[in-house]
Write an enzyme that holds these catalytic residues in place. Sequence first.
Site, PDB file in Angstrom:
ATOM      1  N   THR A 124       0.824  -1.211   0.000  1.00 27.31           N
ATOM      2  CA  THR A 124       0.000   0.000   0.000  1.00 27.31           C
ATOM      3  C   THR A 124       0.857   1.259   0.000  1.00 27.31           C
ATOM      4  O   THR A 124       1.898   1.323   0.653  1.00 27.31           O
ATOM      5  CB  THR A 124      -0.915  -0.003   1.245  1.00 27.31           C
ATOM      6  N   GLU A 363      -6.100  -6.258   3.721  1.00 27.48           N
ATOM      7  CA  GLU A 363      -5.811  -7.375   2.808  1.00 27.48           C
ATOM      8  C   GLU A 363      -6.734  -7.343   1.580  1.00 27.48           C
ATOM      9  O   GLU A 363      -7.156  -8.387   1.067  1.00 27.48           O
ATOM     10  CB  GLU A 363      -5.992  -8.706   3.553  1.00 27.48           C
TER      11      GLU A 363
END
Length: 385
Positions: A124, A363
């Site tokens: 991320t 996730e």
Amino acid sequence: MATLSDEERAIVAVVAEFVDREVRPVARDLEHANEYPEELIAKMKQLGIFGLAIPEPYGDVAVSTPCYVRVTEELARGWMSLAGAMGGHTVVAKLIMTFGTDAQKQQWLPRMATGEVRATMALTEPGGGSDLQALTTTAARDGDEYVVNGTKTWITNARRSGLIALLAKTDPRARPAHRGISILLVEHGDGLTVSRDLPKLGYKGVESCELSFADYRTPVSALLGKVEGQGFAQMMKGLEIGRIQVASRALGVGRAAFEDALRYAQERESFGKPIWRHQSIGNYLADMAASLTAARQLVLHAAERYDSGDRSDLEAGMAKLFASETAMTIALNAVRVHGGYGYSTEFDVERYFRDAPLMIVGEGTNEIQRNVIAAQLVARGGLPD
Ligand SMILES: Cc1cc2nc3c(=O)[nH]c(=O)nc-3n(C[C@H](O)[C@H](O)[C@H](O)COP(=O)(O)OP(=O)(O)OC[C@H]3O[C@@H](n4cnc5c(N)ncnc54)[C@H](O)[C@@H]3O)c2cc1C
């Protein structure tokens, strides 16, 4: 637990006992203090928990994924942060086992199995986590090294992880963009700083960090599997176990909330009887038990599919979606069952209510899971048997 061997059942029982004896009595205080659970993590290492997904010759005792699911559920029943500390570690171990060179396996897996080296994954970025093909961190080849520049965020355990599986663009001009993405197995060093810790609603004790790479250099031997341009596909495979792990954490949080509510509903009285005898409260308990049982079946189904070696993103996505939404609903209804005390920091249900949303967002968000599920339903011609 029909699919577990006797030895695996014994492992789950040992972890459950550890949770009841050593985790639950201290979790509330550690969580409120946002304190890193040093001693509990050390005990998890002793119990071999960090090696449960790493088979011989690199680890001692590897278990089936259904057993791994049950162990994760038990840890999360005690404190979700403990189970969270194993999530990225397991994904990275599986990535190395599946795609790593022999040298990479030798270098990392034995020390990961003992927990001496803990691993995390850095996907991320501040600009986005869902659209990974749009990531902007670059790894430019310079002789025998890659030079990395960019920023990653929300990286779990980043400060304490000796290994970071970094998703970066080795060819930013590649089209489609995923063909330019690679995974580098990097360590802390010059040019890599933990630039800040992100403040959070829950998932306390375990750090979530922003990582800044500024002309950070790593040898080309850090390239997973010695192959460029495969990182996106490799990580999608890695996220199958990651999503099963997150779903198992949701099971643990949901179960803890349900068990607290079941106990409280028998102890607390109103209008001259235990509150579970009021139909509304009894209905909450019944719905919790039914949805939790269904969620567990979905998670175990995904775990079995994963162990078969077949593609399991559909199964992992359904498990993660359903188990996390179930945990959130159970946590909210456990607050209702506890009345005003459900809002008190002297009870644990407020923690479950703050921890549950992470499994919805982390996730790959549940919106992204639905996209994956729908695409797979079309690709596989419907719901497989
Ligand atoms: C506590 C915590 C720990 C984490 N640990 C890690 C870690 O260790 N490593 C790591 O790499 N990341 C980690 N993450 C990051 C996490 O994976 C991302 O937050 C997540 O993938 C979403 O990315 P985003 O926050 O940028 O949201 P965005 O991608 O900006 O999405 C915002 C909203 O838009 C929706 N959306 C976006 N695209 C679509 C689409 N195509 N279809 C439908 N809806 C869409 C999303 O579902 C969401 O609702 C962690 C996050 C948290 C909160």
